[in-house]
Design a protein around this motif. Structure first.
Motif, PDB file in Angstrom:
ATOM      1  N   GLY A  40       0.838  -1.183   0.000  1.00 51.59           N
ATOM      2  CA  GLY A  40       0.000   0.000   0.000  1.00 51.59           C
ATOM      3  C   GLY A  40       0.881   1.245   0.000  1.00 51.59           C
ATOM      4  N   ILE A  41       0.386   2.326  -0.535  1.00 48.57           N
ATOM      5  CA  ILE A  41       1.180   3.550  -0.668  1.00 48.57           C
ATOM      6  C   ILE A  41       0.570   4.659   0.183  1.00 48.57           C
ATOM      7  N   ARG A  42       1.439   5.305   0.964  1.00 51.98           N
ATOM      8  CA  ARG A  42       1.081   6.559   1.626  1.00 51.98           C
ATOM      9  C   ARG A  42       1.972   7.633   1.040  1.00 51.98           C
ATOM     10  N   TYR A  43       1.356   8.583   0.356  1.00 48.75           N
ATOM     11  CA  TYR A  43       2.096   9.637  -0.342  1.00 48.75           C
ATOM     12  C   TYR A  43       1.711  10.991   0.233  1.00 48.75           C
ATOM     13  N   ALA A  44       2.687  11.873   0.359  1.00 54.38           N
ATOM     14  CA  ALA A  44       2.412  13.272   0.683  1.00 54.38           C
ATOM     15  C   ALA A  44       3.490  14.134   0.050  1.00 54.38           C
ATOM     16  N   GLN A  45       3.097  15.285  -0.436  1.00 56.83           N
ATOM     17  CA  GLN A  45       4.072  16.207  -1.019  1.00 56.83           C
ATOM     18  C   GLN A  45       4.934  16.793   0.095  1.00 56.83           C
ATOM     19  N   MET A  46       6.222  16.829  -0.151  1.00 56.30           N
ATOM     20  CA  MET A  46       7.162  17.322   0.840  1.00 56.30           C
ATOM     21  C   MET A  46       6.915  18.797   1.142  1.00 56.30           C
ATOM     22  N   LYS A  47       7.273  19.188   2.362  1.00 56.35           N
ATOM     23  CA  LYS A  47       7.148  20.575   2.829  1.00 56.35           C
ATOM     24  C   LYS A  47       5.695  21.044   2.848  1.00 56.35           C
ATOM     25  N   THR A  48       4.790  20.131   3.188  1.00 53.02           N
ATOM     26  CA  THR A  48       3.381  20.470   3.340  1.00 53.02           C
ATOM     27  C   THR A  48       2.895  19.945   4.687  1.00 53.02           C
ATOM     28  N   ASP A  49       1.721  20.435   5.105  1.00 51.37           N
ATOM     29  CA  ASP A  49       1.127  19.930   6.349  1.00 51.37           C
ATOM     30  C   ASP A  49       0.827  18.439   6.242  1.00 51.37           C
ATOM     31  N   ASP A  50       0.430  17.988   5.044  1.00 54.05           N
ATOM     32  CA  ASP A  50       0.152  16.565   4.854  1.00 54.05           C
ATOM     33  C   ASP A  50       1.398  15.721   5.100  1.00 54.05           C
ATOM     34  N   PHE A  51       2.538  16.230   4.658  1.00 58.54           N
ATOM     35  CA  PHE A  51       3.788  15.496   4.858  1.00 58.54           C
ATOM     36  C   PHE A  51       4.129  15.423   6.344  1.00 58.54           C
ATOM     37  N   GLU A  52       3.929  16.531   7.063  1.00 55.68           N
ATOM     38  CA  GLU A  52       4.182  16.526   8.497  1.00 55.68           C
ATOM     39  C   GLU A  52       3.260  15.541   9.200  1.00 55.68           C
ATOM     40  N   ALA A  53       2.002  15.481   8.759  1.00 58.27           N
ATOM     41  CA  ALA A  53       1.061  14.533   9.362  1.00 58.27           C
ATOM     42  C   ALA A  53       1.473  13.099   9.064  1.00 58.27           C
ATOM     43  N   MET A  54       1.986  12.851   7.858  1.00 59.71           N
ATOM     44  CA  MET A  54       2.409  11.499   7.494  1.00 59.71           C
ATOM     45  C   MET A  54       3.582  11.042   8.355  1.00 59.71           C
ATOM     46  N   LYS A  55       4.427  11.977   8.770  1.00 54.68           N
ATOM     47  CA  LYS A  55       5.560  11.608   9.612  1.00 54.68           C
ATOM     48  C   LYS A  55       5.108  10.914  10.893  1.00 54.68           C
ATOM     49  N   ALA A  56       3.968  11.351  11.421  1.00 53.84           N
ATOM     50  CA  ALA A  56       3.466  10.727  12.644  1.00 53.84           C
ATOM     51  C   ALA A  56       3.103   9.271  12.412  1.00 53.84           C
ATOM     52  N   GLU A  57       2.652   8.949  11.201  1.00 58.24           N
ATOM     53  CA  GLU A  57       2.269   7.576  10.884  1.00 58.24           C
ATOM     54  C   GLU A  57       3.477   6.665  10.731  1.00 58.24           C
ATOM     55  N   MET A  58       4.616   7.242  10.345  1.00 56.45           N
ATOM     56  CA  MET A  58       5.784   6.405  10.083  1.00 56.45           C
ATOM     57  C   MET A  58       6.863   6.573  11.146  1.00 56.45           C
ATOM     58  N   ALA A  59       6.520   7.189  12.284  1.00 58.30           N
ATOM     59  CA  ALA A  59       7.475   7.335  13.380  1.00 58.30           C
ATOM     60  C   ALA A  59       7.958   5.955  13.838  1.00 58.30           C
ATOM     61  N   PRO A  60       9.243   5.824  14.224  1.00 55.15           N
ATOM     62  CA  PRO A  60      10.188   6.895  14.511  1.00 55.15           C
ATOM     63  C   PRO A  60      10.919   7.467  13.304  1.00 55.15           C
ATOM     64  N   SER A  61      10.672   6.927  12.116  1.00 51.78           N
ATOM     65  CA  SER A  61      11.293   7.511  10.933  1.00 51.78           C
ATOM     66  C   SER A  61      10.761   8.927  10.724  1.00 51.78           C
ATOM     67  N   ARG A  62      11.654   9.808  10.294  1.00 53.51           N
ATOM     68  CA  ARG A  62      11.241  11.173   9.978  1.00 53.51           C
ATOM     69  C   ARG A  62      11.480  11.496   8.515  1.00 53.51           C
ATOM     70  N   LEU A  63      11.980  10.517   7.765  1.00 50.90           N
ATOM     71  CA  LEU A  63      12.320  10.727   6.369  1.00 50.90           C
ATOM     72  C   LEU A  63      11.715   9.620   5.518  1.00 50.90           C
ATOM     73  N   VAL A  64      11.442   9.923   4.260  1.00 53.73           N
ATOM     74  CA  VAL A  64      11.019   8.911   3.305  1.00 53.73           C
ATOM     75  C   VAL A  64      12.243   8.401   2.549  1.00 53.73           C
ATOM     76  N   PRO A  65      12.214   7.127   2.129  1.00 53.80           N
ATOM     77  CA  PRO A  65      11.109   6.184   2.288  1.00 53.80           C
ATOM     78  C   PRO A  65      11.164   5.493   3.647  1.00 53.80           C
ATOM     79  N   ALA A  66      10.035   4.986   4.048  1.00 58.61           N
ATOM     80  CA  ALA A  66       9.934   4.100   5.189  1.00 58.61           C
ATOM     81  C   ALA A  66       8.844   3.096   4.863  1.00 58.61           C
ATOM     82  N   MET A  67       8.904   1.950   5.505  1.00 57.99           N
ATOM     83  CA  MET A  67       7.841   0.975   5.293  1.00 57.99           C
ATOM     84  C   MET A  67       7.358   0.457   6.636  1.00 57.99           C
ATOM     85  N   LYS A  68       6.067   0.175   6.698  1.00 57.79           N
ATOM     86  CA  LYS A  68       5.460  -0.379   7.903  1.00 57.79           C
ATOM     87  C   LYS A  68       4.993  -1.791   7.586  1.00 57.79           C
ATOM     88  N   LEU A  69       5.362  -2.730   8.459  1.00 53.74           N
ATOM     89  CA  LEU A  69       4.960  -4.115   8.286  1.00 53.74           C
ATOM     90  C   LEU A  69       3.553  -4.326   8.848  1.00 53.74           C
TER      91      LEU A  69
END
Length: 293
Positions: A31-60
């Motif tokens: 599945g893909i979670r996409y957000a444009q960088m330097k946007t509020d959506d991207f900041e919100a996506m970071k919470a979903e992929m914590a502790p990673s703060r950078l893309v790419p990341a994957m969740k099992l």
């Protein structure tokens, strides 16, 4: 779905491209979670992929997060040992890992002066000595890898993680028209022509981001990544399509999501599906099946 992949701008994010290729090029669904960088959506996506703060990341599936493209490559290889992520032969596998690690941490002059930008192809870019030295070092590694395989257009014959890691470099050399030997140009053509790279490029056209600090005022030339055949999204009812259901999702074709491709009218379920198919129809097996069926 066993994996969720977090990515950013397809036009600019070389790291996201590497991560996505580790799935798409080796037939591993995600599945893909996409957000444009330097946007509020991207900041919100970071919470979903914590502790990673950078893309790419994957969740099992168990919510374990794996970040950093090298860690992702190793984890996917452990879970899918027959996918071909690394070469089969041990010495080639060791070399491929070394090349990826060096790409991961090196060639800072090339990466700094020539950010990935799939939407541009410049002419007249004046590369300094440090950039040219990085290009020379990269192509030396390519030659060393090719010498171990002998067959196939890629570094170790078949497409592996090493090619996924160098795909953004291939795009940089193309975008900035950096000088390489004919043998390296042939390798770059093979990488950029790989179906998964073509699909990523098509999606970057379908959803064009704009980040001003990645754009330069150099003169443009025709983009070598652009396919010879494209389609056109046409306004109109879903009934204009010859198919009733989207070839990707199986959902009903939507209004204003019909693409004219070589005088054929193919319908899709949403604007993004339509736009990515119009950008490069023959990059998508599902569309090809309709066109040639």
């Amino acid at each position: 779905m066993d994996y969720t992949l977090f990515i950013g701008d397809r036009r600019y994010s070389s790291w996201s491209l590497r991560g996505w290729l580790l799935f798409d090029a080796f037939g591993i669904p995600c599945g893909i979670r996409y957000a444009q960088m330097k946007t509020d959506d991207f900041e919100a996506m970071k919470a979903e992929m914590a502790p990673s703060r950078l893309v790419p990341a994957m969740k099992l599936a168990d919510d374990t997060v794996v970040w950093d493209s090298l860690a992702m490559a190793e984890t996917l290889h452990e879970r899918h040992p027959d996918a071909g992520i690394w070469p089969e032969e041990a010495s080639q596998r060791a070399m491929a890992r070394s090349l990826c690690a060096q790409m991961h941490s090196g060639f800072t002059a090339l990466r700094g002066a020539c950010p990935m930008n799939l939407g541009r192809a410049y002419t007249g870019f004046d590369a300094d000595e440090s950039v040219l030295a990085d290009v020379s070092a990269v192509t030396e590694l390519w030659a060393m890898a090719r010498a171990t395989s002998g067959d196939g257009p890629f570094l170790f014959g078949a497409f592996t993680a090493a090619d996924a890691f160098f795909a953004p470099v291939a795009s940089r050399i193309t975008t900035y028209d950096l000088p390489v030997r004919d043998v390296d140009a042939a390798y770059i053509k093979a990488v950029l022509g790989h179906p998964s790279v073509r699909r990523w490029y098509a999606m970057s056209v379908a959803k064009p981001e704009h980040q001003a600090h990645y754009e330069f005022d150099h003169a443009d030339r025709p983009n070598p990544m652009a396919p010879k055949l494209t389609g056109t999204v046409v306004s109109g009812p879903a009934s204009a399509a010859e198919n009733a259901n989207c070839p990707y999702s199986g959902k009903a074709v939507a209004d204003d999501c019909v693409v004219e491709i070589s005088n054929r009218m193919i319908g899709y379920c949403n604007p993004f599906c339509a736009a990515k198919s119009a950008a490069d129809p023959y990059a998508w097996p599902q569309t090809v099946a309709l066109l040639e069926g």
